[in-house]
Scaffold this active site. Structure first.
Site, mmCIF file in Angstrom:
data_model
loop_
_atom_site.group_PDB
_atom_site.id
_atom_site.type_symbol
_atom_site.label_atom_id
_atom_site.label_comp_id
_atom_site.label_asym_id
_atom_site.label_seq_id
_atom_site.Cartn_x
_atom_site.Cartn_y
_atom_site.Cartn_z
ATOM 1 C CG HIS A 1 -2.141 -0.589 0.877
ATOM 2 N ND1 HIS A 1 -3.074 -0.141 0.015
ATOM 3 C CD2 HIS A 1 -3.103 -1.767 1.420
ATOM 4 C CE1 HIS A 1 -4.289 -0.707 -0.252
ATOM 5 N NE2 HIS A 1 -4.322 -1.754 0.814
ATOM 6 C CG HIS A 61 -6.250 -0.989 -3.559
ATOM 7 N ND1 HIS A 61 -6.299 0.529 -3.690
ATOM 8 C CD2 HIS A 61 -6.741 -1.431 -2.694
ATOM 9 C CE1 HIS A 61 -7.352 0.748 -2.571
ATOM 10 N NE2 HIS A 61 -7.262 -0.358 -2.016
ATOM 11 C CG HIS A 109 -5.341 -9.010 -2.495
ATOM 12 N ND1 HIS A 109 -4.402 -8.521 -1.854
ATOM 13 C CD2 HIS A 109 -6.550 -8.211 -2.254
ATOM 14 C CE1 HIS A 109 -4.722 -7.440 -1.167
ATOM 15 N NE2 HIS A 109 -5.947 -7.118 -1.331
ATOM 16 C CG HIS A 184 -9.129 -7.896 0.504
ATOM 17 N ND1 HIS A 184 -9.170 -6.870 -0.282
ATOM 18 C CD2 HIS A 184 -10.273 -8.264 0.299
ATOM 19 C CE1 HIS A 184 -10.248 -6.298 -0.727
ATOM 20 N NE2 HIS A 184 -11.016 -7.315 -0.354
#
Length: 255
Positions: A1, A61, A109, A184
């Site tokens: 992230h 993402h 994920h 996730h």
């Protein structure tokens, strides 16, 4: 992230990727954190340098809609160009949707499927070079979450589904696997073990978005495929806020 300095901390703790020290990174390399470009470029550089040293799966993402909302599109166009962002979009299309480890551990994920009939062979047949649809194998692999109750339920996210311990046990058994590892979801301790030990959530972004105060964690697997967990706290980083490149109305929004 996009938490580049935490990625460097993982390498500091566990050494750099190599043929003798391979890594699997389980999606959501970008968005929210403001060093997403540095994260994905570092991972791809290791992949080019030594392909067997690093394996990347696609997360929810690694998609155009999320990149526009949560900052990666803005970051890449600000630091480089629109053409560079378009190249990343194509790279994301071709990332694997899942990995099996020693024919025992299934890694994706999000999670499992709203259709009991999906098999490993079905996953291999999927044309993954697309933006995820609203239902089906790709959607579920990127978006689904475990629940404590048996059976299935609609997702709290509005996309994907929820699956219980009976679903996990049945799917693993029918596909001759022992364990599901997924990501996730932020976890306070960096990981969570559910479904009678058959479903592990691993989350490697400590102090998520500089707000959540959680630990990060990673798993080490030996030849026996037994998980061994390491937790870690957030690394210091320059004073750049999360989602610095997101659309102005969404900066600071992390849910």
């Amino acid at each position: 992230h996009g938490q580049f300095y935490d990625l460097l901390k993982i390498f500091e703790m566990n050494d750099n990727p190599s043929a003798d020290n391979p890594y699997i990174f389980n999606g959501d390399f970008v968005d929210r954190g403001s060093w997403s470009l540095e994260v994905i470029m570092t991972l791809l550089a290791f992949k080019c340098l030594c392909p067997e040293s690093i394996h990347l799966t696609r997360g929810n993402h690694e998609t155009m809609a999320m990149n526009k909302m949560y900052g990666f599109e803005g970051e890449v166009t600000a630091k480089y160009s629109r053409h560079m962002y378009d190249c990343f979009t194509e790279v994301f299309w071709y990332l694997p949707l899942a990995i099996t480890l020693n024919s025992k551990v299934f890694i994706c994920h999000g999670g499992l499927f709203r259709d009991d009939r999906v098999t490993l062979e079905d996953i291999n047949k999927v044309n993954r070079a697309v933006e995820p649809p609203d239902e089906g194998i790709i959607c579920d692999l990127l978006w689904s979450d475990p629940q404590e109750a048996n059976g299935r339920a609609a997702s709290k996210r509005g996309t994907g589904g929820m699956f219980g311990p009976d679903v996990t046990e049945k799917w693993l058994r029918e596909n001759k696997l022992d364990l599901l590892v997924r990501s996730h979801e932020m976890k306070e301790d960096g990981y969570d073990v559910q479904h009678n030990g058959k479903c592990i959530t691993i989350f490697s972004a400590p102090n998520y978005c500089d707000q959540m105060g959680n630990l990060g964690a990673y798993i080490k697997f030996g030849h026996d495929c037994q998980p061994r967990f390491t937790r870690f706290s957030a690394a210091p980083h320059p004073d750049v806020k999360p989602m610095a490149y997101a659309p102005a109305g969404l900066r600071g929004f992390i849910n």
